[in-house]
Design a protein around this motif. Structure first.
Motif, PDB file in Angstrom:
ATOM      1  N   TYR A   1       0.835  -1.211   0.000  1.00 45.40           N
ATOM      2  CA  TYR A   1       0.000   0.000   0.000  1.00 45.40           C
ATOM      3  C   TYR A   1       0.866   1.256   0.000  1.00 45.40           C
ATOM      4  CZ  TYR A   1       0.942  -0.049   5.047  1.00 45.40           C
ATOM      5  OH  TYR A   1       1.553  -0.075   6.278  1.00 45.40           O
ATOM      6  N   ASP A   2       0.285   2.312  -0.573  1.00 44.90           N
ATOM      7  CA  ASP A   2       0.896   3.649  -0.571  1.00 44.90           C
ATOM      8  C   ASP A   2      -0.213   4.615  -0.168  1.00 44.90           C
ATOM      9  OD1 ASP A   2       2.050   6.087  -1.020  1.00 44.90           O
ATOM     10  OD2 ASP A   2       2.898   5.579  -2.981  1.00 44.90           O
ATOM     11  N   CYS A   3      -0.148   5.063   1.069  1.00 48.16           N
ATOM     12  CA  CYS A   3      -1.240   5.870   1.644  1.00 48.16           C
ATOM     13  C   CYS A   3      -0.869   7.349   1.617  1.00 48.16           C
ATOM     14  CB  CYS A   3      -1.531   5.419   3.075  1.00 48.16           C
ATOM     15  SG  CYS A   3      -2.821   6.376   3.891  1.00 48.16           S
ATOM     16  N   ASP A   4      -1.746   8.158   1.040  1.00 48.27           N
ATOM     17  CA  ASP A   4      -1.582   9.614   1.019  1.00 48.27           C
ATOM     18  C   ASP A   4      -2.377  10.177   2.197  1.00 48.27           C
ATOM     19  OD1 ASP A   4      -1.602  12.340   0.560  1.00 48.27           O
ATOM     20  OD2 ASP A   4      -1.642  12.123  -1.613  1.00 48.27           O
TER      21      ASP A   4
ATOM     22  N   ILE B   1      -5.494   5.444  -0.842  1.00 49.94           N
ATOM     23  CA  ILE B   1      -4.460   4.407  -0.760  1.00 49.94           C
ATOM     24  C   ILE B   1      -4.356   3.726  -2.102  1.00 49.94           C
ATOM     25  CG2 ILE B   1      -3.739   2.261   0.330  1.00 49.94           C
ATOM     26  CD1 ILE B   1      -5.200   3.024   2.825  1.00 49.94           C
TER      27      ILE B   1
ATOM     28  N   GLY C   1       5.234  -0.590   7.986  1.00 47.04           N
ATOM     29  CA  GLY C   1       5.243   0.571   7.106  1.00 47.04           C
ATOM     30  C   GLY C   1       6.330   1.560   7.464  1.00 47.04           C
TER      31      GLY C   1
ATOM     32  N   ARG D   1       3.013  10.804   3.416  1.00 47.60           N
ATOM     33  CA  ARG D   1       2.676   9.496   2.865  1.00 47.60           C
ATOM     34  C   ARG D   1       3.238   8.405   3.766  1.00 47.60           C
ATOM     35  NH1 ARG D   1       5.535   9.207  -2.476  1.00 47.60           N
ATOM     36  NH2 ARG D   1       4.702   7.082  -2.508  1.00 47.60           N
TER      37      ARG D   1
ATOM     38  N   VAL E   1       4.232   4.149   3.129  1.00 51.49           N
ATOM     39  CA  VAL E   1       4.244   2.965   2.278  1.00 51.49           C
ATOM     40  C   VAL E   1       4.556   1.760   3.158  1.00 51.49           C
ATOM     41  CG1 VAL E   1       4.894   4.187   0.186  1.00 51.49           C
ATOM     42  CG2 VAL E   1       6.679   3.362   1.709  1.00 51.49           C
TER      43      VAL E   1
END
Length: 608
Positions: free
Chosen positions: A179-182, A188, A260, A272, A274
């Motif tokens: 996942y890459d969460c903003d 995500i 993460g 962010r 990740v």
């Protein structure tokens, strides 16, 4: 610098140049300036520029190219002017280039494309743009083209595509959800094993952002997960949650591990995160099964240890019982065989004393009435020292009687100690058992030379007795006597070792008996030896545990003593000791034993 090729001279670029040249010197200057401007562009750009004439029949002839083209292709412009593309580049590659050029002529419009060419033995990618030039009738009579070398870009794009493909394959095959969460938008970007972990299709799962992820964390686990996330965010530490429950598309929960890392902008602000989410359900289930197996194994091991300890105790008890039975039979037999002749001696001593007294009285009468005996009698009396014999003979008989009394007492002690009736409980006097044990150990209590004095000084182990008023006890007398023997022998061993270390030491054993409560008696055997360390006390009653040298102790004495006192008689056997303060063993048993081995088989030995 290469000359601008003839095909792109000012007159060739402009069909009406002959007419325009007549306009005057000013117009010529403008044309020369334009030609110089075009030449500077033609020769100064860092990409290939080339010109190709288009004949009315459609044939294509190279009109020239700039210095960059010369370096790319490896041929001078002057060497290729007027040649066909096939002549310059070969039938195969030239034919393909010619087809591209004819397509532009047919379209009569700018034509841009990417192509792979082999120049000077190397493959290179070019971004080619063809610009058609038309005459006044609209016919395309010339193509002016540019070719930019994009080999590095194409290689980078290919490498990127390969890297992305490898990443996709690795992500899917490692079974992780990436996942890459903003944090600013809450969106995500999901990748990896989306379907296998979440049960959703990759397209459908992309709609779930940060809030959607929170909704799928088990409500009982969410507070801890969010607390860890906030703490990691505050401290700028890697985010790690070993396990929490995550809801799949079908509503079932799986165990996942979440890891993460935060990404900061130029201002140092986190915007962010990740990370990866791994399905650890199988590992969790394996851990649960492993824990269950370990618990069962520990229980089985404990049961096995208890069984082994019980087996060792039973075996040692059987061995000891067999030894004691054999020893008891031997002692009883020896005592019986000794007792018979001793009874003959002891019974006849009385008559012998009486007869000798009467003989001595007659001798006294002969001496009174016949003071002058015959010379032969006189000589014989002097030779045997009759006066001394008459004085010493009564003393000799008295000494023999004392010796016979001593033998009788030893025989009685042996019979008391052996107790041929040990298989059954019997009412006995404990003091008699203690005294019989002391009688047997008398040889170890006698004075012995003090170490270092060469026999000039001797010391004995003093026995102090403090007997209380005890009733007769119902017990296994022979086994209790063995307990007294074990405890007293250990006390003597400890005192002998202390004598070796301390020449001036005065060894002492105190035996105290007393009533405890309404129905119990206590026998305490104490010595003033070195004491027992706490670590050793914890194992005193373990079978086969001993601190004595090899060959001197078996480690069964105290274990059997504990078994006899606790399991056979329902009593207690305690050790009270401290280093440097001596040792006391206390035996506490009821007047009437109502215990059985089963009722106390799991009791632990108390040690203070």
């Amino acid at each position: 610098m290469s000359d601008l090729p003839e095909p792109i001279s000012t007159s060739r670029l402009h069909p009406d140049a002959d007419r325009l040249s007549d306009l005057g010197a000013a117009s010529d200057a403008v044309l020369r300036e334009q030609e110089q401007f075009l030449r500077s562009i033609y020769e100064g750009v860092n990409f290939s520029v080339f010109v190709c004439d288009v004949r009315e029949n459609g044939d294509l002839y190279v009109a020239g190219w700039n210095p960059i083209s010369e370096m790319d292709v490896g041929k001078r412009s002057a060497d290729v002017v007027g040649k066909t593309l096939e002549e310059v580049f070969g039938p195969e590659q030239g034919g393909e280039i010619a087809r591209r050029f004819r397509t532009c002529v047919e379209r009569a419009d700018v034509y841009t494309y990417e192509e792979l060419r082999v120049f000077q033995g190397k493959e290179r990618w070019f971004l080619t743009t063809l610009n058609p030039l038309k005459d006044c009738n609209g016919r395309v009579y010339r193509l002016v083209g540019t070719a930019m070398d994009i080999t590095d870009r194409r290689l980078a794009e290919a490498a990127q595509r390969e890297s992305e493909e490898r990443f996709r394959l690795v992500a899917e095959r490692t079974g992780q959800l990436i996942y890459d969460c903003d944090f600013q938008t809450g969106q995500i970007l999901w990748a990896g094993a989306i379907a296998s972990i979440t049960g959703h299709s990759p397209e459908a799962f992309q709609q779930f952002g940060f809030e959607g992820w929170k909704e799928r964390v088990h409500p009982d686990d969410l507070p801890d997960v969010m607390s860890r996330l906030e703490r990691s965010l505050q401290l700028r530490l890697p985010y790690q949650v070993e396990e929490y429950r995550f809801r799949k598309a079908d509503g079932s929960y799986i165990y996942v591990q979440d890891s993460g890392a935060f990404v900061e902008n130029e201002a140092g602000e986190v915007y962010r995160m990740v990370g990866t989410i791994s399905d650890i359900t199988e590992r969790k289930q394996a851990q649960v099964k492993l824990q269950q197996s370990e618990t069962e194994l520990r229980q089985k091991t404990q049961d096995l240890q208890e069984t082994l300890i019980e087996l060792q105790r039973t075996q040692s008890q059987m061995i000891q019982n067999e030894k004691m039975s054999s020893l008891g039979q031997l002692v009883a037999g020896v005592a019986h065989e000794i007792n018979n002749p001793v009874n003959f001696i002891y019974g006849n001593l009385t008559y012998a004393s009486q007869y000798i007294r009467e003989l001595l009285d007659i001798i006294h009468l002969y001496q009174q009435h016949y003071p002058e005996p015959h010379s032969t009698i006189q000589e014989r009396a002097e030779k045997v020292d009759l006066d001394f014999l008459m004085q010493d003979l009564p003393k000799l008989l008295a000494s023999m009687k004392v010796g016979a009394d001593r033998i009788q007492k030893i025989v009685a002690s042996l019979r008391t100690f052996s107790r041929m009736d040990e298989a059954e409980m019997k009412v006995v006097d404990l003091h008699e058992g203690i005294e019989s044990t002391l009688m047997i150990l008398q040889h170890r209590l006698k004075p012995r030379p003090v170490p270092g004095t060469k026999g000039e000084e001797c010391v004995a182990i003093a026995i102090e007795k403090d007997y209380g008023d005890l009733p007769e006890i119902e017990c296994y007398a022979g086994q209790l006597n063995q307990v007294f023997m074990n405890l007293l022998s250990n006390a003597v061993d400890a005192l002998e070792e202390e004598l070796e270390r301390r020449p001036g030491f005065e060894p002492k054993i105190l035996i105290r008996t007393q009533r405890v409560g309404a129905d119990r008696v206590c026998v305490a055997i104490a010595d003033n030896g070195p004491g027992i360390p706490p670590a050793v006390q914890q194992r005193l009653f373990d079978p086969f545990f001993t601190t004595k040298p090899v060959g001197k102790g078996t480690g069964l004495g105290l274990a059997i003593s504990y078994q006899v006192v606790v399991e056979k008689h329902g009593g207690d056997l305690r050790c009270l000791s401290a280093p440097g303060e001596g040792t006391t063993f206390e035996i506490e048993i009821p007047f009437v034993s109502g215990q059985t081995p089963e009722s106390t088989q799991n009791s632990a030995p108390p040690v203070n």
